[in-house]
Motif scaffolding. Structure first.
Motif, PDB file in Angstrom:
ATOM      1  N   LEU A   1       1.058  -1.583   0.201  1.00 21.36           N
ATOM      2  CA  LEU A   1      -0.139   0.341   0.021  1.00 21.36           C
ATOM      3  C   LEU A   1       1.206   1.314  -0.174  1.00 21.36           C
ATOM      4  O   LEU A   1       0.479   2.011  -0.891  1.00 21.36           O
ATOM      5  CB  LEU A   1      -0.875  -0.154   1.077  1.00 21.36           C
ATOM      6  CG  LEU A   1      -1.688   0.942   1.452  1.00 21.36           C
ATOM      7  CD1 LEU A   1      -2.847   0.718   0.144  1.00 21.36           C
ATOM      8  CD2 LEU A   1      -2.299   1.223   2.294  1.00 21.36           C
ATOM      9  N   TYR A   2       1.799   1.455   0.694  1.00 16.13           N
ATOM     10  CA  TYR A   2       2.908   2.289   1.108  1.00 16.13           C
ATOM     11  C   TYR A   2       3.746   2.564  -0.361  1.00 16.13           C
ATOM     12  O   TYR A   2       3.157   3.863  -0.721  1.00 16.13           O
ATOM     13  CB  TYR A   2       3.794   2.341   1.931  1.00 16.13           C
ATOM     14  CG  TYR A   2       5.068   3.709   1.748  1.00 16.13           C
ATOM     15  CD1 TYR A   2       4.597   4.269   2.072  1.00 16.13           C
ATOM     16  CD2 TYR A   2       6.150   2.824   1.507  1.00 16.13           C
ATOM     17  CE1 TYR A   2       5.918   5.719   2.367  1.00 16.13           C
ATOM     18  CE2 TYR A   2       7.086   3.615   1.432  1.00 16.13           C
ATOM     19  CZ  TYR A   2       6.774   5.284   1.804  1.00 16.13           C
ATOM     20  OH  TYR A   2       7.966   5.822   1.712  1.00 16.13           O
ATOM     21  N   LYS A   3       3.953   1.211  -0.958  1.00 20.66           N
ATOM     22  CA  LYS A   3       4.731   1.237  -2.867  1.00 20.66           C
ATOM     23  C   LYS A   3       3.919   1.872  -3.351  1.00 20.66           C
ATOM     24  O   LYS A   3       4.260   3.496  -4.499  1.00 20.66           O
ATOM     25  CB  LYS A   3       5.395   0.183  -2.767  1.00 20.66           C
ATOM     26  CG  LYS A   3       6.435  -0.309  -1.987  1.00 20.66           C
ATOM     27  CD  LYS A   3       7.699   0.587  -3.199  1.00 20.66           C
ATOM     28  CE  LYS A   3       8.146   0.577  -3.322  1.00 20.66           C
ATOM     29  NZ  LYS A   3       9.700   1.561  -3.792  1.00 20.66           N
ATOM     30  N   SER A   4       2.645   1.893  -3.977  1.00 13.01           N
ATOM     31  CA  SER A   4       1.257   2.057  -4.468  1.00 13.01           C
ATOM     32  C   SER A   4       1.175   4.223  -4.241  1.00 13.01           C
ATOM     33  O   SER A   4       1.362   4.281  -5.272  1.00 13.01           O
ATOM     34  CB  SER A   4       0.170   1.403  -4.283  1.00 13.01           C
ATOM     35  OG  SER A   4      -1.131   2.106  -4.497  1.00 13.01           O
ATOM     36  N   LEU A   5       0.920   4.326  -2.535  1.00 15.75           N
ATOM     37  CA  LEU A   5       0.772   5.416  -2.735  1.00 15.75           C
ATOM     38  C   LEU A   5       1.563   6.603  -3.385  1.00 15.75           C
ATOM     39  O   LEU A   5       1.937   7.437  -3.787  1.00 15.75           O
ATOM     40  CB  LEU A   5       0.216   5.558  -1.437  1.00 15.75           C
ATOM     41  CG  LEU A   5      -1.076   5.364  -1.135  1.00 15.75           C
ATOM     42  CD1 LEU A   5      -1.750   5.399   0.618  1.00 15.75           C
ATOM     43  CD2 LEU A   5      -2.464   5.741  -1.889  1.00 15.75           C
ATOM     44  N   THR A   6       2.962   5.864  -2.901  1.00 19.11           N
ATOM     45  CA  THR A   6       4.199   6.647  -3.842  1.00 19.11           C
ATOM     46  C   THR A   6       4.675   6.808  -4.752  1.00 19.11           C
ATOM     47  O   THR A   6       4.962   8.116  -5.063  1.00 19.11           O
ATOM     48  CB  THR A   6       5.335   6.647  -2.130  1.00 19.11           C
ATOM     49  OG1 THR A   6       5.780   4.742  -2.287  1.00 19.11           O
ATOM     50  CG2 THR A   6       4.935   6.534  -0.622  1.00 19.11           C
ATOM     51  N   GLU A   7       4.280   5.879  -5.619  1.00 14.94           N
ATOM     52  CA  GLU A   7       4.422   5.431  -7.009  1.00 14.94           C
ATOM     53  C   GLU A   7       3.042   6.741  -7.354  1.00 14.94           C
ATOM     54  O   GLU A   7       3.104   6.822  -8.457  1.00 14.94           O
ATOM     55  CB  GLU A   7       4.119   4.386  -7.599  1.00 14.94           C
ATOM     56  CG  GLU A   7       4.467   3.841  -8.303  1.00 14.94           C
ATOM     57  CD  GLU A   7       5.270   4.277  -9.745  1.00 14.94           C
ATOM     58  OE1 GLU A   7       5.856   4.171 -10.250  1.00 14.94           O
ATOM     59  OE2 GLU A   7       6.567   3.898  -8.234  1.00 14.94           O
ATOM     60  N   LYS A   8       1.696   6.713  -6.809  1.00 13.20           N
ATOM     61  CA  LYS A   8       0.886   7.714  -7.279  1.00 13.20           C
ATOM     62  C   LYS A   8       1.299   9.035  -7.578  1.00 13.20           C
ATOM     63  O   LYS A   8       0.711   9.660  -8.151  1.00 13.20           O
ATOM     64  CB  LYS A   8      -0.133   6.985  -6.865  1.00 13.20           C
ATOM     65  CG  LYS A   8      -1.544   7.535  -7.125  1.00 13.20           C
ATOM     66  CD  LYS A   8      -2.702   7.774  -6.194  1.00 13.20           C
ATOM     67  CE  LYS A   8      -3.685   6.826  -6.562  1.00 13.20           C
ATOM     68  NZ  LYS A   8      -4.214   6.365  -6.174  1.00 13.20           N
ATOM     69  N   ASP A   9       1.744   9.306  -5.906  1.00 14.00           N
ATOM     70  CA  ASP A   9       2.294  10.649  -5.868  1.00 14.00           C
ATOM     71  C   ASP A   9       3.371  11.244  -6.674  1.00 14.00           C
ATOM     72  O   ASP A   9       3.657  11.823  -7.183  1.00 14.00           O
ATOM     73  CB  ASP A   9       2.922  11.174  -4.814  1.00 14.00           C
ATOM     74  CG  ASP A   9       1.972  11.085  -3.304  1.00 14.00           C
ATOM     75  OD1 ASP A   9       0.721  11.309  -3.842  1.00 14.00           O
ATOM     76  OD2 ASP A   9       1.860  10.686  -2.019  1.00 14.00           O
ATOM     77  N   ARG A  10       4.412  10.536  -6.632  1.00  7.09           N
ATOM     78  CA  ARG A  10       5.864  10.421  -7.975  1.00  7.09           C
ATOM     79  C   ARG A  10       5.552  10.504  -9.859  1.00  7.09           C
ATOM     80  O   ARG A  10       5.324  11.643 -10.131  1.00  7.09           O
ATOM     81  CB  ARG A  10       6.559   9.320  -7.947  1.00  7.09           C
ATOM     82  CG  ARG A  10       8.498   9.398  -8.103  1.00  7.09           C
ATOM     83  CD  ARG A  10       9.040   8.224  -7.988  1.00  7.09           C
ATOM     84  NE  ARG A  10       8.368   7.432  -9.286  1.00  7.09           N
ATOM     85  CZ  ARG A  10       7.914   6.434 -10.507  1.00  7.09           C
ATOM     86  NH1 ARG A  10       8.854   7.800 -10.817  1.00  7.09           N
ATOM     87  NH2 ARG A  10       7.876   5.852 -10.595  1.00  7.09           N
TER      88      ARG A  10
END
Length: 62
Positions: free
Chosen positions: A38-47
């Motif tokens: 979940l953390y990786k998904s959210l940070t990838e979306k922001d990036r």
């Protein structure tokens, strides 16, 4: 060991502690794994959003 019977019972029932540790370890591992995903998904979306914004600004400057 977890004792399920008293000292006066003719049959002694007990479980080794591993019966409780192994499922707990599995649950903690699953929560950590899905939390990480979940953390990786959210940070990838922001990036990706930031990259898109930078590309739009670079295109505007040209």
């Amino acid at each position: 060991m977890v004792e399920l019977s008293g000292k006066s019972d003719p049959f002694q029932h007990s479980f080794p502690n591993a019966v409780f540790y192994i499922p707990a370890l599995i649950v903690v591992s699953a929560v950590a794994f899905f939390g990480y995903k979940l953390y990786k998904s959210l940070t990838e979306k922001d990036r990706k959003r930031e990259e898109k914004l930078k590309a739009k600004q670079a295109k505007k400057k040209k």
